[in-house]
Design a protein around this motif. Structure first.
Motif, PDB file in Angstrom:
ATOM      1  N   ALA A 101       8.305   8.102  12.456  1.00 50.90           N
ATOM      2  CA  ALA A 101       6.405   7.861  11.948  1.00 50.90           C
ATOM      3  C   ALA A 101       6.627   6.938  12.347  1.00 50.90           C
ATOM      4  O   ALA A 101       6.437   5.359  12.541  1.00 50.90           O
ATOM      5  N   LEU A 102       5.887   6.729  14.245  1.00 57.30           N
ATOM      6  CA  LEU A 102       5.224   5.866  14.596  1.00 57.30           C
ATOM      7  C   LEU A 102       4.122   4.951  14.033  1.00 57.30           C
ATOM      8  O   LEU A 102       3.162   5.722  13.312  1.00 57.30           O
ATOM      9  N   ARG A 103       4.292   3.285  14.036  1.00 55.22           N
ATOM     10  CA  ARG A 103       2.713   2.784  13.074  1.00 55.22           C
ATOM     11  C   ARG A 103       3.257   2.661  12.109  1.00 55.22           C
ATOM     12  O   ARG A 103       2.230   1.878  11.876  1.00 55.22           O
ATOM     13  N   GLY A 104       4.170   3.552  11.243  1.00 51.75           N
ATOM     14  CA  GLY A 104       3.808   3.989  10.229  1.00 51.75           C
ATOM     15  C   GLY A 104       3.119   4.622   9.510  1.00 51.75           C
ATOM     16  O   GLY A 104       2.304   4.699   8.552  1.00 51.75           O
ATOM     17  N   LEU A 105       2.133   5.842  10.566  1.00 46.75           N
ATOM     18  CA  LEU A 105       1.388   6.496  10.462  1.00 46.75           C
ATOM     19  C   LEU A 105       1.384   7.646   9.161  1.00 46.75           C
ATOM     20  O   LEU A 105       0.854   8.686   9.472  1.00 46.75           O
ATOM     21  N   GLY A 106       2.397   7.968   9.357  1.00 49.67           N
ATOM     22  CA  GLY A 106       3.813   9.308   9.158  1.00 49.67           C
ATOM     23  C   GLY A 106       4.103  10.053   9.756  1.00 49.67           C
ATOM     24  O   GLY A 106       3.638   9.985  10.987  1.00 49.67           O
ATOM     25  N   TRP A 674      -2.285  -3.237  19.252  1.00 56.64           N
ATOM     26  CA  TRP A 674      -3.261  -1.888  19.550  1.00 56.64           C
ATOM     27  C   TRP A 674      -3.737  -1.776  18.162  1.00 56.64           C
ATOM     28  O   TRP A 674      -3.699  -2.413  17.540  1.00 56.64           O
ATOM     29  N   ASN A 675      -4.941  -0.875  17.824  1.00 57.61           N
ATOM     30  CA  ASN A 675      -5.797  -0.800  16.921  1.00 57.61           C
ATOM     31  C   ASN A 675      -5.643   0.770  16.455  1.00 57.61           C
ATOM     32  O   ASN A 675      -6.078   1.592  17.340  1.00 57.61           O
ATOM     33  N   TYR A 676      -5.961   1.312  15.259  1.00 58.57           N
ATOM     34  CA  TYR A 676      -5.756   2.576  14.888  1.00 58.57           C
ATOM     35  C   TYR A 676      -6.615   2.835  13.714  1.00 58.57           C
ATOM     36  O   TYR A 676      -7.151   1.771  12.917  1.00 58.57           O
ATOM     37  N   ASP A 677      -7.594   3.323  13.293  1.00 61.10           N
ATOM     38  CA  ASP A 677      -8.675   3.730  12.179  1.00 61.10           C
ATOM     39  C   ASP A 677      -8.920   5.194  12.182  1.00 61.10           C
ATOM     40  O   ASP A 677      -9.534   5.687  12.680  1.00 61.10           O
ATOM     41  N   GLN A 678      -8.523   5.689  11.027  1.00 57.80           N
ATOM     42  CA  GLN A 678      -8.232   6.719  10.210  1.00 57.80           C
ATOM     43  C   GLN A 678      -9.173   7.553   9.053  1.00 57.80           C
ATOM     44  O   GLN A 678      -9.542   6.502   7.966  1.00 57.80           O
ATOM     45  N   GLY A 726      -9.450   6.268   4.240  1.00 58.40           N
ATOM     46  CA  GLY A 726      -8.913   6.065   5.533  1.00 58.40           C
ATOM     47  C   GLY A 726      -8.382   4.951   5.481  1.00 58.40           C
ATOM     48  O   GLY A 726      -7.454   4.083   4.374  1.00 58.40           O
ATOM     49  N   ARG A 727      -7.594   4.898   6.386  1.00 50.71           N
ATOM     50  CA  ARG A 727      -6.341   3.611   7.025  1.00 50.71           C
ATOM     51  C   ARG A 727      -6.654   3.360   7.867  1.00 50.71           C
ATOM     52  O   ARG A 727      -7.521   3.579   9.411  1.00 50.71           O
ATOM     53  N   GLU A 728      -6.419   2.329   8.220  1.00 56.51           N
ATOM     54  CA  GLU A 728      -6.419   0.916   8.995  1.00 56.51           C
ATOM     55  C   GLU A 728      -5.216  -0.004   9.782  1.00 56.51           C
ATOM     56  O   GLU A 728      -5.328  -0.735   8.847  1.00 56.51           O
ATOM     57  N   THR A 729      -5.145   0.602  10.907  1.00 55.48           N
ATOM     58  CA  THR A 729      -3.961  -1.393  10.894  1.00 55.48           C
ATOM     59  C   THR A 729      -4.142  -1.381  12.488  1.00 55.48           C
ATOM     60  O   THR A 729      -4.550  -0.574  12.933  1.00 55.48           O
ATOM     61  N   ASP A 730      -3.579  -2.339  12.406  1.00 54.54           N
ATOM     62  CA  ASP A 730      -3.784  -2.114  13.912  1.00 54.54           C
ATOM     63  C   ASP A 730      -2.730  -4.074  14.191  1.00 54.54           C
ATOM     64  O   ASP A 730      -1.910  -4.841  13.145  1.00 54.54           O
ATOM     65  N   GLY A 731      -2.164  -4.548  15.518  1.00 54.25           N
ATOM     66  CA  GLY A 731      -0.903  -5.596  15.498  1.00 54.25           C
ATOM     67  C   GLY A 731      -0.637  -5.757  17.444  1.00 54.25           C
ATOM     68  O   GLY A 731      -1.481  -4.975  17.901  1.00 54.25           O
ATOM     69  N   ALA A 757       2.285  -6.234  12.703  1.00 55.27           N
ATOM     70  CA  ALA A 757       1.383  -5.853  12.503  1.00 55.27           C
ATOM     71  C   ALA A 757       0.831  -6.901  11.522  1.00 55.27           C
ATOM     72  O   ALA A 757       0.886  -7.952  10.902  1.00 55.27           O
ATOM     73  N   LEU A 758      -0.654  -6.929  12.154  1.00 55.57           N
ATOM     74  CA  LEU A 758      -1.643  -7.684  11.621  1.00 55.57           C
ATOM     75  C   LEU A 758      -2.383  -7.410  10.244  1.00 55.57           C
ATOM     76  O   LEU A 758      -2.899  -8.623   9.286  1.00 55.57           O
ATOM     77  N   ASN A 759      -2.472  -6.109   9.932  1.00 53.83           N
ATOM     78  CA  ASN A 759      -3.429  -5.325   9.206  1.00 53.83           C
ATOM     79  C   ASN A 759      -2.866  -4.293   8.779  1.00 53.83           C
ATOM     80  O   ASN A 759      -2.099  -3.253  10.186  1.00 53.83           O
ATOM     81  N   PHE A 760      -2.620  -3.916   7.718  1.00 51.34           N
ATOM     82  CA  PHE A 760      -2.383  -2.335   7.185  1.00 51.34           C
ATOM     83  C   PHE A 760      -2.887  -2.244   6.035  1.00 51.34           C
ATOM     84  O   PHE A 760      -2.454  -2.333   5.062  1.00 51.34           O
ATOM     85  N   GLU A 761      -4.195  -1.654   6.664  1.00 51.72           N
ATOM     86  CA  GLU A 761      -4.958  -1.431   4.624  1.00 51.72           C
ATOM     87  C   GLU A 761      -5.693  -0.083   4.817  1.00 51.72           C
ATOM     88  O   GLU A 761      -6.170   0.384   5.637  1.00 51.72           O
ATOM     89  N   GLU A 762      -5.408   0.221   3.453  1.00 53.28           N
ATOM     90  CA  GLU A 762      -5.461   2.093   3.626  1.00 53.28           C
ATOM     91  C   GLU A 762      -6.766   1.721   1.586  1.00 53.28           C
ATOM     92  O   GLU A 762      -6.353   1.439   1.269  1.00 53.28           O
TER      93      GLU A 762
END
Length: 889
Positions: A101-106, A674-678, A726-731, A757-762
């Motif tokens: 699971a890359l970036r801990g996103l599953g 990097w930044n992901y917003d799901q 949702g989920r947002e993570t960046d780092g 990782a700077l943030n992993f908000e779910e």
């Protein structure tokens, strides 16, 4: 969710992974192949618009791992949701499988490709819900290189490429014969390995044909083989007591609905509820007759059981694999290609004897009733249930036999300065799971109790015939198949002042089907204490895509991509991507990307039939009132899970910005933000959350009758999949590479990779102390299975005919799950060292000796886990020593 801009936090610590090794920088041909991943347009530049990390066959070998997951799970970019065969037990729903699971996103948000094409998922989902490509179907010996694209790529590859892409490039460079072998063993016992490989092939100006035959065998490891994990009572380490409440011979449990008022009133009173209602004792350790519960295992009036020593930590596995990868020139402008893979694998798993939680009953007038001869006892003549282990028919044992086939046939060529390629792929993965020992049939067990064939409270009196009557065998059959057709054309469309605009256009049609069918005993609910899934579904989708590479300036390239997909089961989706690459000087590259991505609901999540789980749950409602151990510590309950055909796809927006600086000829630095917003994440609400929020809602949590103001004990929890939150993570990623060539001391290479990782908000379903529910956001960064950072560092030293490699891997400390009081234990950081030495002084022969986890560092303590270790984050194998050879002729 609103995008949280953390660029200031990394101080323009500009951004992008220096994804190529020093070796790749010195090998133009290798770099050209690497950059194909993430684009349908061929390129020759070393650094493209998207960050890519590449692992060569030599990099994989240096890890000492005999399978791909052993190497990939050590990468800093791997996160929560990565899993191997470690921790497989009789309750696991994907025995023998592994994925990243890359970036801990599953794992289901990481797309796995082989030679740039999709692979069918495993027939058995992990933890019921996670569909994944099983990396164990691909032997390391057949792999030439692995490219890891570390940003979203749905515009290029479609569904699942949310966190990134793992593209496995198969060997195409064999000319002659190669024989290799490896043996290994662990310092603490179990897990011995043998791996033997034969590779052969030929290469000419007309094409190449590569073959590989690989045999792999690993012995099992039991929790009993690791002293720190050999018991579920972790109090000796300062942890929790997770002994099962289902013991030997067990406990008597009474259910209010089975008792008369007089019988209920005769029970001992444990406490008085706020309204004055007596709270009755309903569970009693079996201390009557000849077979009594061991006094040391009676805790809180319950007969406990230590299941840990009987359970597989790592199952035994045997795999044999065949792979072919070939290209043959047909005409001057056309060549055909074909890939074929086949594998047979067998896995053995063991779990402790089946636990029973009130599934079985004994009438008050049964001659075997434990209080039949004590007319003065308050339980005399009372109908009773029980919590006990059917250990008398043995530990649960399962074999999983799986078959995997993959075939690709296609052609490629050129026409009027345009390149084209088309291919047809057919993939099938099937598995048969057989429970051959230790599985009781509930109906037969109940009949045996009623007719006196089997006495659960006096196991020493039971006959072989009685035990054979209650025991059964179980079967579960699963298959996953995929057929696809794809076609792509690419070439230059017109000229700009800075160069030619290149384009690629293509289409793909794919049909997928999954079947997961346990036998009729599971479907009728006759097998207790063991999870099984049922899912049957299929779908097809068609995709159209386009990509452009635009040279805006001689130093600035713009990449544009767009993909449209139509699914038969939920509709359409369109995903764009915009990326740039700016090279203001020869030693500096700045690049970035923005795009959207999606993950289609898996066929399992859509079509899962009724499935029973056995999650450990703290009944906080009762705990607040009773304060008893049974209510205040995690205990197993039955949770019923089912699919949801109304699910919609998860959507995601991601962006990346970074820089790669070749500071000197020998030193390079790469930084990547990097930044992901799901949105619309698909997940189960979860048994614990349902009990916390809705513990008194009979539609979600079924309980026994209330005891005054005290809620009855939990009997069943109903859960399902929903689009929720949702989920947002960046780092940022940091990559450093340095090489040093000395005159007398040899050649050195240094490499350091960090993912921070700077943030992993779910967002998830939450409830307050009063049971009020809401969708709440929680920062999981540094929480359970989400360490804030990981890093690896390696040193390679080559002198004469000796090559030495030292590799360090570090996982940051993080918080454990909270206990009943809301407190969290700190799980320590973990650093391991791998080392290997190779000798190349013989003609055509390389000898290697090494060890993974050379210092034998124990996995850190995780009290929330039954055996005190987090199997999905840390490895409990300990020191694993190995020796191997490779001979070319």
């Amino acid at each position: 969710m609103k995008v949280i801009n953390k660029l200031s936090a990394v101080a323009m610590a500009v951004i992008v992974a220096n994804s190529t090794s020093i070796y790749a920088a010195e090998n133009t041909e290798e770099v050209e192949r690497i950059e194909v991943t993430g684009s349908h347009i061929k390129r020759t530049d070393m650094e493209g618009p998207s960050p890519i990390q590449s692992l060569s066959a030599a990099d994989l070998a240096a890890t000492g791992s005999t399978d791909l997951i052993g190497a990939l799970q050590k990468l800093p970019v791997s996160g929560a949701g990565t899993f191997s065969t470690q921790g497989n037990s009789s309750d696991d729903t994907a025995n023998g499988g592994s994925s990243v699971a890359l970036r801990g996103l599953g794992a289901s948000s990481t797309l796995v490709l082989i030679n740039g094409r999709r692979v069918a998922v495993s027939p058995f989902a992990k933890d019921i819900e996670t569909s994944f490509v099983d990396l164990n179907t691909i032997p390391v010996s057949a792999v030439k290189r692995i490219d890891i694209l570390k940003d979203g790529a749905s515009a290029t590859y479609g569904s699942d490429a949310v966190a990134g892409v793992i593209n496995i490039i198969m060997r195409d460079d064999i000319d002659g014969f190669e024989v290799a072998g490896k043996i290994s063993d662990t310092a603490d016992g179990g897990g011995e390995e043998q791996n033997f490989t034969l590779l052969w092939g030929s290469t000419s100006d007309k094409g190449y044909h590569n073959f590989s035959l690989d045999y792999f065998k690993r012995g099992d490891v039991f929790y009993a083989d690791r002293d720190y994990a050999s018991t579920a009572d972790q109090r000796f380490r300062g942890g929790n007591n997770s002994l099962s409440s289902s013991g030997i011979p067990g406990s008597i449990e009474v259910v209010r609905s089975m008792l008369t008022d007089a019988q209920w009133n005769a029970l001992p009173t444990k406490s008085i509820a706020d309204d004055g209602t007596p709270v009755k004792q309903t569970i009693f350790a079996d201390v009557w007759g000849n077979d009594k519960c061991d006094e040391s295992l009676i805790i809180g009036d319950i007969c406990r059981y230590d299941y840990a020593p009987h359970m597989s930590l790592v199952p035994s596995t045997e795999r044999i694999s065949f792979n072919y990868n070939g290209v043959q020139e047909i005409t001057d402008d056309i060549e055909g290609f074909m890939e074929f893979s086949a594998q047979h694998a067998s896995t053995f798993i063991q779990g402790a004897g089946s636990p029973s939680f009130t599934e079985l009953f004994m009438s008050g007038d049964n001659p075997n009733h434990p209080l039949a001869d004590d007319a003065d006892h308050f339980l005399h003549g009372v109908d009773i249930s029980m919590r006990r282990r059917t250990y008398d028919i043995g530990n649960r044992k399962k074999d999983v036999d799986s078959e995997y086939y993959r075939a690709v046939i296609g052609a490629r060529g050129s026409f009027n300065d345009w390149d084209w390629e088309t291919a047809y792929s057919a993939i099938r993965s099937s598995a048969v799971e057989k429970g051959f020992d230790g599985f009781p049939n509930k109906l037969r067990a109940q009949e045996a109790i009623d007719k006196g064939y089997w006495n659960p409270f006096e196991p020493s009196t039971n006959t072989p015939e009685g035990l054979a009557f209650i025991e059964t065998t179980t079967t579960r059959y699963g298959s996953s198949s995929m057929q696809s057709f794809d076609a792509t054309v690419s070439g230059e469309v017109f000229e700009l002042e800075a160069g030619a605009v290149a384009a690629a256009f293509g289409l793909e049609h794919r049909y997928e089907k999954i079947e997961d069918n346990p036998d009729s005993q599971y479907l009728r609910g006759e097998i207790f204490g063991t999870e099984a899934t049922q899912a049957n579904g299929d779908r097809d989708n068609t995709a159209l895509f386009a990509e452009f590479s635009v040279p805006v300036l001689e130093t600035l390239e713009l990449q544009l991509a767009l993909r449209y997909e139509n699914y038969s089961d939920f509709g359409n989706t369109t995903d764009p991507k915009v990326a740039f690459r700016w090279a203001p000087s020869e030693d500096l590259v700045v690049r970035g990307s923005w795009g959207t991505a999606f993950r289609a609901p898996s066929l399992v999540q859509l079509h899962l039939g009724r499935t029973d789980e056995s999650p450990s749950v703290i009944d906080k409602e009762r705990c607040k009132i009773t304060g008893s151990e049974l209510d205040c510590e995690p205990y197993e309950y039955t949770a019923v899970v089912a699919g949801n055909k109304n699910l919609q796809p998860e959507t995601s927006t991601n962006y990346n910005l970074g820089v790669v600086w070749q500071a000197t000829e020998d030193f390079s630095v790469g930084v990547d933000y990097w930044n992901y917003d799901q949105e619309d994440l698909i997940k189960k609400i979860g048994a614990q959350k349902l009990v916390d929020c809705c513990g008194t809602d009979a539609n979600l949590v079924v309980r026994g009758p209330n005891e005054g103001s005290t809620p009855g004990r939990i009997q069943t929890i109903y859960d399902t999949f929903v689009n929720i939150g949702g989920r947002e993570t960046d780092g940022f990623d940091l990559n450093l590479a340095y090489k040093l060539d000395t005159n007398d001391m040899g050649f050195f290479k240094f490499d350091y990779k960090l993912s921070y990782a700077l943030n992993f908000e779910e967002q998830s379903f939450e409830s307050d102390a009063n049971g009020n529910t809401s969708i709440a956001a929680e920062d999981l960064n540094g929480e359970y299975q989400h360490p804030q950072f990981r890093w690896t560092a390696s040193i390679d030293w080559e002198l004469d005919n000796v090559l030495t490699t030292l590799s360090f891997s570090h996982i940051d400390a993080y918080n454990d799950l909270e206990d009943a009081n809301g407190d969290k234990f700190k799980i320590d950081s973990w650093t391991t060292l791998d080392a290997s030495v190779s000798y190349t002084g013989f003609d055509n022969l390389i000898l290697t000796a090494g060890a993974a986890n050379l210092m034998n560092e124990e996995a850190p303590q995780a009290p929330s886990e039954s055996m005190g270790i987090d199997n999905k984050t840390h490895n409990a194998l300990g020191r694993q020593m190995y020796a191997k050879f490779k001979y070319n002729f």
